[in-house]
Design a protein around this motif. Structure first.
Motif, PDB file in Angstrom:
ATOM      1  N   ASP A   3       0.815  -1.211   0.000  1.00 26.61           N
ATOM      2  CA  ASP A   3       0.000   0.000   0.000  1.00 26.61           C
ATOM      3  C   ASP A   3       0.847   1.260   0.000  1.00 26.61           C
ATOM      4  O   ASP A   3       0.357   2.346   0.232  1.00 26.61           O
ATOM      5  N   TRP A  28      -7.116   5.091   2.398  1.00 29.49           N
ATOM      6  CA  TRP A  28      -7.308   4.058   3.410  1.00 29.49           C
ATOM      7  C   TRP A  28      -8.586   4.332   4.199  1.00 29.49           C
ATOM      8  O   TRP A  28      -9.364   3.423   4.467  1.00 29.49           O
ATOM      9  N   ASP A  31     -11.605   3.457   2.148  1.00 30.55           N
ATOM     10  CA  ASP A  31     -11.785   2.011   2.054  1.00 30.55           C
ATOM     11  C   ASP A  31     -12.274   1.402   3.360  1.00 30.55           C
ATOM     12  O   ASP A  31     -12.798   0.293   3.367  1.00 30.55           O
ATOM     13  N   HIS A  32     -12.061   2.080   4.458  1.00 31.63           N
ATOM     14  CA  HIS A  32     -12.466   1.572   5.775  1.00 31.63           C
ATOM     15  C   HIS A  32     -13.464   2.513   6.453  1.00 31.63           C
ATOM     16  O   HIS A  32     -13.433   2.716   7.665  1.00 31.63           O
ATOM     17  N   ASP A  88     -13.899  -7.060  11.806  1.00 31.98           N
ATOM     18  CA  ASP A  88     -14.300  -7.487  10.473  1.00 31.98           C
ATOM     19  C   ASP A  88     -13.838  -6.503   9.404  1.00 31.98           C
ATOM     20  O   ASP A  88     -13.325  -6.900   8.354  1.00 31.98           O
ATOM     21  N   VAL A  89     -13.997  -5.212   9.667  1.00 37.06           N
ATOM     22  CA  VAL A  89     -13.589  -4.189   8.693  1.00 37.06           C
ATOM     23  C   VAL A  89     -12.079  -4.217   8.499  1.00 37.06           C
ATOM     24  O   VAL A  89     -11.578  -4.142   7.369  1.00 37.06           O
ATOM     25  N   LEU A  90     -11.328  -4.330   9.584  1.00 35.94           N
ATOM     26  CA  LEU A  90      -9.866  -4.344   9.463  1.00 35.94           C
ATOM     27  C   LEU A  90      -9.353  -5.617   8.796  1.00 35.94           C
ATOM     28  O   LEU A  90      -8.258  -5.617   8.242  1.00 35.94           O
ATOM     29  N   ARG A  91     -10.136  -6.678   8.822  1.00 40.81           N
ATOM     30  CA  ARG A  91      -9.762  -7.914   8.123  1.00 40.81           C
ATOM     31  C   ARG A  91     -10.165  -7.889   6.652  1.00 40.81           C
ATOM     32  O   ARG A  91      -9.946  -8.843   5.930  1.00 40.81           O
ATOM     33  N   GLY A  92     -10.822  -6.814   6.236  1.00 39.51           N
ATOM     34  CA  GLY A  92     -11.172  -6.692   4.818  1.00 39.51           C
ATOM     35  C   GLY A  92     -12.648  -6.816   4.525  1.00 39.51           C
ATOM     36  O   GLY A  92     -13.057  -6.784   3.367  1.00 39.51           O
ATOM     37  N   GLY A  93     -13.467  -6.967   5.546  1.00 42.37           N
ATOM     38  CA  GLY A  93     -14.911  -7.055   5.333  1.00 42.37           C
ATOM     39  C   GLY A  93     -15.465  -5.729   4.848  1.00 42.37           C
ATOM     40  O   GLY A  93     -15.021  -4.673   5.265  1.00 42.37           O
ATOM     41  N   ARG A  94     -16.399  -5.784   3.957  1.00 40.65           N
ATOM     42  CA  ARG A  94     -17.013  -4.568   3.410  1.00 40.65           C
ATOM     43  C   ARG A  94     -18.521  -4.695   3.545  1.00 40.65           C
ATOM     44  O   ARG A  94     -19.079  -5.767   3.367  1.00 40.65           O
TER      45      ARG A  94
END
Length: 188
Positions: A3, A28, A31-32, A88-94
């Motif tokens: 990144d 970033w 995206d989060h 969940d969000v920090l692991r890539g969940g959207r």
């Protein structure tokens, strides 16, 4: 793939300067963005737990389960959901984009309904002291039904009055939470 900002050698950046770190931070955060919901849930959970801890329970305590129980459960649940959502969000969940067969995203918001409901809630807050809960609650239930589209002018006030009286008796007599009776205090 990293990144880190990369150098662009193309025509858009003829000097080959590095991208500003501010750009990657904004990217970033974009995206989060669900982390904002986590912060909101965390703040509300802390507020609810703080309020529960400072609550006076002398009047309504009738056994091991008192008026602090529900705020503790709700506040703890809010904190738990905030933490799980953040993980969940920090692991890539959207979050899934809003969609559904009954939602038309091209239609504007129904501000009339929002304003009517807000007015009903504010009127209830103002009138609950002088009129008491049975009358203010009936106005709340009837006004909410009207704001949400019900036009049964003969049936809705009766249902609202029954719901309001049932709620008043449930809280005042069964749960021991005193609600203002207003002018009907001697009658009911």
């Amino acid at each position: 793939m990293t990144d880190e900002p990369t150098r662009s050698q193309g025509p858009a950046d003829p000097e080959g300067s590095a991208l500003k770190p501010d750009t990657t931070t904004r990217s970033w955060l974009r995206d989060h963005s669900e982390l904002g919901v986590c912060v909101l849930l965390l703040a509300i959970g802390v507020l609810v737990l703080t309020d529960a801890l400072t609550m006076s329970v002398d009047i309504a305590q009738r056994g091991p389960i008192g008026p602090r129980t529900v705020p503790f459960v709700v506040g703890s649940g809010l904190l738990l959901v905030a933490v799980l959502l953040a993980v969940d969000v920090l692991r890539g969940g959207r979050g899934e984009a809003e969609g559904g067969e009954d939602v038309d995203l091209d239609e504007p918001a129904d501000w009339r309904t929002v304003l009517l409901l807000s007015g009903v809630f504010l009127a209830t807050a103002v009138l609950i002291g002088p009129l008491g809960f049975p009358i203010a609650g009936a106005l709340l239930f009837w006004g909410s039904a009207y704001a949400l589209g019900s036009r049964h002018h003969d049936r809705d006030p009766l249902i609202a009055a029954v719901l309001s009286l049932a709620t008043y008796f449930l809280f005042d007599n069964l749960l021991g939470v005193p609600l203002p009776g207003g002018p009907l205090m001697g009658v009911i």
